[in-house]
Design a protein around this motif. Sequence first.
Motif, PDB file in Angstrom:
ATOM      1  N   GLY A 136     -30.543  -3.748  35.806  1.00 27.93           N
ATOM      2  CA  GLY A 136     -29.767  -4.168  36.974  1.00 27.93           C
ATOM      3  C   GLY A 136     -29.058  -2.997  37.615  1.00 27.93           C
ATOM      4  O   GLY A 136     -29.082  -1.869  37.103  1.00 27.93           O
ATOM      5  N   ALA A 137     -28.411  -3.273  38.746  1.00 27.65           N
ATOM      6  CA  ALA A 137     -27.699  -2.200  39.455  1.00 27.65           C
ATOM      7  C   ALA A 137     -26.479  -2.764  40.167  1.00 27.65           C
ATOM      8  O   ALA A 137     -26.495  -3.907  40.645  1.00 27.65           O
ATOM      9  CB  ALA A 137     -28.627  -1.524  40.460  1.00 27.65           C
ATOM     10  N   GLY A 138     -25.431  -1.953  40.212  1.00 27.64           N
ATOM     11  CA  GLY A 138     -24.228  -2.276  40.980  1.00 27.64           C
ATOM     12  C   GLY A 138     -24.058  -1.188  42.026  1.00 27.64           C
ATOM     13  O   GLY A 138     -23.840  -0.017  41.692  1.00 27.64           O
ATOM     14  N   LEU A 139     -24.200  -1.557  43.291  1.00 26.23           N
ATOM     15  CA  LEU A 139     -24.220  -0.529  44.341  1.00 26.23           C
ATOM     16  C   LEU A 139     -23.138  -0.790  45.389  1.00 26.23           C
ATOM     17  O   LEU A 139     -23.081  -1.869  45.978  1.00 26.23           O
ATOM     18  CB  LEU A 139     -25.588  -0.517  45.033  1.00 26.23           C
ATOM     19  N   ASP A 140     -22.318   0.224  45.612  1.00 30.52           N
ATOM     20  CA  ASP A 140     -21.292   0.141  46.666  1.00 30.52           C
ATOM     21  C   ASP A 140     -21.711   0.978  47.877  1.00 30.52           C
ATOM     22  O   ASP A 140     -21.056   0.937  48.917  1.00 30.52           O
ATOM     23  CB  ASP A 140     -19.971   0.666  46.090  1.00 30.52           C
ATOM     24  N   VAL A 141     -22.781   1.746  47.701  1.00 35.49           N
ATOM     25  CA  VAL A 141     -23.240   2.670  48.748  1.00 35.49           C
ATOM     26  C   VAL A 141     -24.760   2.611  48.842  1.00 35.49           C
ATOM     27  O   VAL A 141     -25.433   2.273  47.864  1.00 35.49           O
ATOM     28  CB  VAL A 141     -22.786   4.117  48.431  1.00 35.49           C
TER      29      VAL A 141
ATOM     30  N   HIS B 230     -19.541  -0.599  50.686  1.00 31.17           N
ATOM     31  CA  HIS B 230     -18.821   0.690  50.634  1.00 31.17           C
ATOM     32  C   HIS B 230     -17.299   0.486  50.663  1.00 31.17           C
ATOM     33  O   HIS B 230     -16.628   0.908  51.613  1.00 31.17           O
ATOM     34  CB  HIS B 230     -19.267   1.602  51.788  1.00 31.17           C
ATOM     35  N   MET B 231     -16.793  -0.167  49.633  1.00 24.30           N
ATOM     36  CA  MET B 231     -15.358  -0.458  49.596  1.00 24.30           C
ATOM     37  C   MET B 231     -14.682   0.116  48.345  1.00 24.30           C
ATOM     38  O   MET B 231     -13.581  -0.302  47.981  1.00 24.30           O
ATOM     39  CB  MET B 231     -15.113  -1.965  49.735  1.00 24.30           C
ATOM     40  N   GLY B 232     -15.331   1.106  47.738  1.00 20.95           N
ATOM     41  CA  GLY B 232     -14.809   1.699  46.507  1.00 20.95           C
ATOM     42  C   GLY B 232     -13.386   2.213  46.629  1.00 20.95           C
ATOM     43  O   GLY B 232     -12.588   2.111  45.699  1.00 20.95           O
ATOM     44  N   SER B 233     -13.062   2.785  47.782  1.00 19.79           N
ATOM     45  CA  SER B 233     -11.718   3.358  47.927  1.00 19.79           C
ATOM     46  C   SER B 233     -10.846   2.504  48.850  1.00 19.79           C
ATOM     47  O   SER B 233      -9.787   2.945  49.299  1.00 19.79           O
ATOM     48  CB  SER B 233     -11.811   4.785  48.489  1.00 19.79           C
ATOM     49  N   ALA B 234     -11.284   1.272  49.109  1.00 17.48           N
ATOM     50  CA  ALA B 234     -10.599   0.470  50.128  1.00 17.48           C
ATOM     51  C   ALA B 234      -9.350  -0.239  49.596  1.00 17.48           C
ATOM     52  O   ALA B 234      -9.360  -1.435  49.338  1.00 17.48           O
ATOM     53  CB  ALA B 234     -11.570  -0.545  50.724  1.00 17.48           C
TER      54      ALA B 234
ATOM     55  N   LEU C 156      -8.002   8.927  46.306  1.00 17.27           N
ATOM     56  CA  LEU C 156      -8.832   7.738  46.133  1.00 17.27           C
ATOM     57  C   LEU C 156      -9.557   7.712  44.786  1.00 17.27           C
ATOM     58  O   LEU C 156     -10.425   6.864  44.536  1.00 17.27           O
ATOM     59  CB  LEU C 156      -9.810   7.553  47.313  1.00 17.27           C
ATOM     60  N   THR C 157      -9.132   8.618  43.917  1.00 17.35           N
ATOM     61  CA  THR C 157      -9.772   8.733  42.602  1.00 17.35           C
ATOM     62  C   THR C 157      -9.663   7.435  41.798  1.00 17.35           C
ATOM     63  O   THR C 157     -10.662   6.881  41.325  1.00 17.35           O
ATOM     64  CB  THR C 157      -9.100   9.876  41.808  1.00 17.35           C
ATOM     65  N   GLU C 158      -8.422   6.966  41.622  1.00 18.85           N
ATOM     66  CA  GLU C 158      -8.205   5.818  40.720  1.00 18.85           C
ATOM     67  C   GLU C 158      -8.816   4.547  41.307  1.00 18.85           C
ATOM     68  O   GLU C 158      -9.370   3.721  40.584  1.00 18.85           O
ATOM     69  CB  GLU C 158      -6.704   5.623  40.436  1.00 18.85           C
ATOM     70  N   ASP C 159      -8.709   4.398  42.638  1.00 20.20           N
ATOM     71  CA  ASP C 159      -9.268   3.188  43.273  1.00 20.20           C
ATOM     72  C   ASP C 159     -10.790   3.149  43.124  1.00 20.20           C
ATOM     73  O   ASP C 159     -11.379   2.103  42.842  1.00 20.20           O
ATOM     74  CB  ASP C 159      -8.898   3.157  44.768  1.00 20.20           C
ATOM     75  N   THR C 160     -11.422   4.296  43.325  1.00 12.90           N
ATOM     76  CA  THR C 160     -12.886   4.339  43.204  1.00 12.90           C
ATOM     77  C   THR C 160     -13.309   4.103  41.755  1.00 12.90           C
ATOM     78  O   THR C 160     -14.296   3.406  41.490  1.00 12.90           O
ATOM     79  CB  THR C 160     -13.425   5.685  43.729  1.00 12.90           C
ATOM     80  N   ALA C 161     -12.514   4.662  40.832  1.00 13.34           N
ATOM     81  CA  ALA C 161     -12.833   4.454  39.406  1.00 13.34           C
ATOM     82  C   ALA C 161     -12.672   2.976  39.043  1.00 13.34           C
ATOM     83  O   ALA C 161     -13.477   2.423  38.287  1.00 13.34           O
ATOM     84  CB  ALA C 161     -11.929   5.333  38.537  1.00 13.34           C
TER      85      ALA C 161
END
Length: 328
Positions: free
Chosen positions: A263-268, A290-294, A104-109
Amino acid sequence: MVKKKPVVVVTRKLPDVVETRMRELFETRLNENDRPLSQAELVEAVRTADVLVPTVTDRIDSSILSQAGENLKLIANFGNGVDNIDVVTANNRGINVTNTPGVLTEDTADMTMALMLAVPRRLATGIKALEAGDWAGWSPTWMLGHRIWGKRLGIIGMGRIGQAVARRAKAFGMSIHYHNRRRLSENIEEDLEATYWESLDQMLARMDVVSIHCPHTPGTFHLLSARRLKLLKKDAYVVNTARGEVIDENALIRMLESGDLAGAGLDVFEHEPAVNPKLAKMENVLLLPHMGSATIEGRIEMGEKVIINIRTFMDGHRPPDRVLPSML
Ligand SMILES: O=CC(=O)O
């Protein structure tokens, strides 16, 4: 003699292909309706399973583990982060823990970059304005955000995902800075053109964007504390696709409210799935569930990793993605 198939209890719905393969290989108990298991159901699962396949949303703590049956010898987490599992207690009880790193490295990146671009360039605000019919046409001074090209990115945690973000951000013209427990080899540093900061505090004070990529462990809980958040420049952005607990969320909210942070960008989030309503109201904040690796591809590959870990372990070998307390 036919070898008995291990009883594998899966706590959440997984992609169909993964469930089909698991059914073929194991005595698999699936969660067809995807409702998170209650405490009592989790206890029943650890009592009866040879292998438990939990995921990010299941808390496998010492109280659950103390009720595990004798047969439970492997917890094959469907997920990279293992902060949902008390790995030390599991280890002490002779229960192995594995995770699903790498896939899930590339998807999260990618998702990190999406937030890193979207927040300074005000994507959410623009979409909302358009949807609300508030667009009167192009204007030289409307919807202005900030560029990321030429800015300094500070990466906290330079493992696989941190490095994948660094490669992308470099291509977007950012200069790469990082803080990590261990310094990268000279080769990798050169390749990423990354500058190492031994002092997190010193790095924070100089960055335009800070992105979190370390795991949540007792050592990283509130690593971005109120004190450290105050070190950030007023026009800095914070991005988090790792774990909410790494940032003191209340302190972050105060800084955003007072305009001491751009500002902030939050997935978690710190208390997922609860999201502080104050955050949801802020214009300079973009929130994702929480969809970083989705991705479909990633979820299937995670399932394949889980299966390989179980099969290798059942064949009497060390599973490839074993997590030891010393790694945390
Ligand atoms: O957050 C997702 C994971 O840790 O796999």
